[in-house]
Design an enzyme around this catalytic site. Structure first.
Site, PDB file in Angstrom:
ATOM      1  N   HIS A  71      -7.631  -5.362  -1.259  1.00 13.07           N
ATOM      2  CA  HIS A  71      -6.413  -4.628  -0.934  1.00 13.07           C
ATOM      3  C   HIS A  71      -5.549  -5.343   0.113  1.00 13.07           C
ATOM      4  O   HIS A  71      -4.350  -5.075   0.213  1.00 13.07           O
ATOM      5  CB  HIS A  71      -6.807  -3.238  -0.419  1.00 13.07           C
ATOM      6  CG  HIS A  71      -5.649  -2.317  -0.206  1.00 13.07           C
ATOM      7  ND1 HIS A  71      -4.845  -1.863  -1.238  1.00 13.07           N
ATOM      8  CD2 HIS A  71      -5.151  -1.740   0.935  1.00 13.07           C
ATOM      9  CE1 HIS A  71      -3.915  -1.066  -0.756  1.00 13.07           C
ATOM     10  NE2 HIS A  71      -4.072  -0.964   0.556  1.00 13.07           N
ATOM     11  N   SER A 128       0.832  -1.194   0.000  1.00 12.15           N
ATOM     12  CA  SER A 128       0.000   0.000   0.000  1.00 12.15           C
ATOM     13  C   SER A 128       0.876   1.258   0.000  1.00 12.15           C
ATOM     14  O   SER A 128       1.681   1.426  -0.910  1.00 12.15           O
ATOM     15  CB  SER A 128      -0.973  -0.048   1.180  1.00 12.15           C
ATOM     16  OG  SER A 128      -2.000   0.906   1.031  1.00 12.15           O
ATOM     17  N   ASP A 177      -9.554  -4.621  -5.373  1.00  9.58           N
ATOM     18  CA  ASP A 177      -8.958  -3.577  -4.531  1.00  9.58           C
ATOM     19  C   ASP A 177      -9.669  -2.251  -4.788  1.00  9.58           C
ATOM     20  O   ASP A 177      -9.608  -1.704  -5.893  1.00  9.58           O
ATOM     21  CB  ASP A 177      -7.463  -3.455  -4.844  1.00  9.58           C
ATOM     22  CG  ASP A 177      -6.714  -2.581  -3.853  1.00  9.58           C
ATOM     23  OD1 ASP A 177      -7.355  -1.783  -3.146  1.00  9.58           O
ATOM     24  OD2 ASP A 177      -5.473  -2.712  -3.779  1.00  9.58           O
TER      25      ASP A 177
END
Length: 265
Positions: free
Chosen positions: A217, A138, A185
């Site tokens: 995600h 991320s 995601d």
């Protein structure tokens, strides 16, 4: 050498090659190394843990950074799995949970520096400072790509569902880089983040974009395949320089929604 001796030598070579061959099944399980995990002292990051093989040796060093509002534990499982395959791996707890990618890039590089200088504990003497890898998830993935852009001496970069405000810096990446994404995601969607980031990396750089079908995600929070074994293969190929692993980088696993590369590596 007579014909009989030559045949014996060829047979022995074939047996040795077969015995050392890598299989996909081996990559889908923990590796042969028992690892020991210890706190890594140093500055420039919140905290860090180094996971290193118990067996003596000199191993490539990988630093792994978590994402926004995520603790170190979120990337521990996949990182420890990597370590069992013969790597010294540093997992990072960031200075604050709200750190943005630029800060996370600095923390990745600080953790690599600290890991390369470790002088006590199980990891002492087991880090090859000439073979270092940036990795993260991320915003940690965005930080990974920024670290790769500013540090061409890195051997590889691995970005899971990377998030960053811009891809312009990624045009200077020369480090072999793989980006993982997921079709489900909604935080760092492939079309908005992973794909433009991949496209920004020059075609002269070894790169790959692997997208999981239907996942979200949070896919890096476990050591689930095919992400985990492809992560191992990428690091083996580029940090260790072992070309046996390139076959698994391009493996057409049914779980991939798409898989894009720019070469045979």
């Amino acid at each position: 050498m007579n014909q009989t001796a030559l045949c014996v030598a060829i047979s022995a070579l074939a047996l040795a090659t077969s015995a050392s061959a890598v299989t996909l099944d081996e990559l889908k399980t923990d590796g042969p190394y028992t690892i020991v995990s210890e706190n890594l002292p140093g500055s420039g990051y919140g905290k860090a843990t180094i996971h290193a093989p118990k067996t003596g040796g000199s191993y490539a060093l990988v630093a792994v950074c978590p994402g926004f509002v995520s603790p170190e534990s979120s990337i521990t499982q996949i990182s420890k799995r990597l370590a069992t395959h013969g790597f010294s791996v540093v997992t990072i707890g960031t200075r604050t949970l709200l750190d943005f990618p630029s800060s996370r890039a600095s923390q990745i590089l600080a953790a690599l520096d600290a890991g390369s200088k470790v002088s006590s504990g199980n990891a002492a003497g087991k880090v090859d400072a000439s073979r270092m890898v940036a990795s993260g998830w991320s915003m940690g993935g965005g930080g990974t790509l920024l670290a790769a852009a500013k540090t061409p001496k890195l051997k590889a970069a691995v970005a899971y569902a990377p998030w960053n405000l811009s891809s312009s810096a990624f045009r200077s990446i020369t480090v072999p880089t793989i980006i993982f994404g997921a079709t489900g995601d909604t935080i760092a969607g492939v079309d908005t983040f992973s794909k433009p980031f991949y496209d920004a990396i020059p075609d002269t750089t070894h790169k790959a974009l692997a997208v999981l079908e239907g996942d979200n995600h949070f896919f890096p929070n476990t050591a689930a395949d095919p992400v985990s074994y492809t992560n191992i293969a990428w690091n083996k190929r580029f940090a260790d320089g072992n070309t046996q692993y390139k076959q698994f980088i391009q493996n057409l696993d049914a779980k991939w929604a798409s898989y894009e590369t720019n070469g045979s590596f």
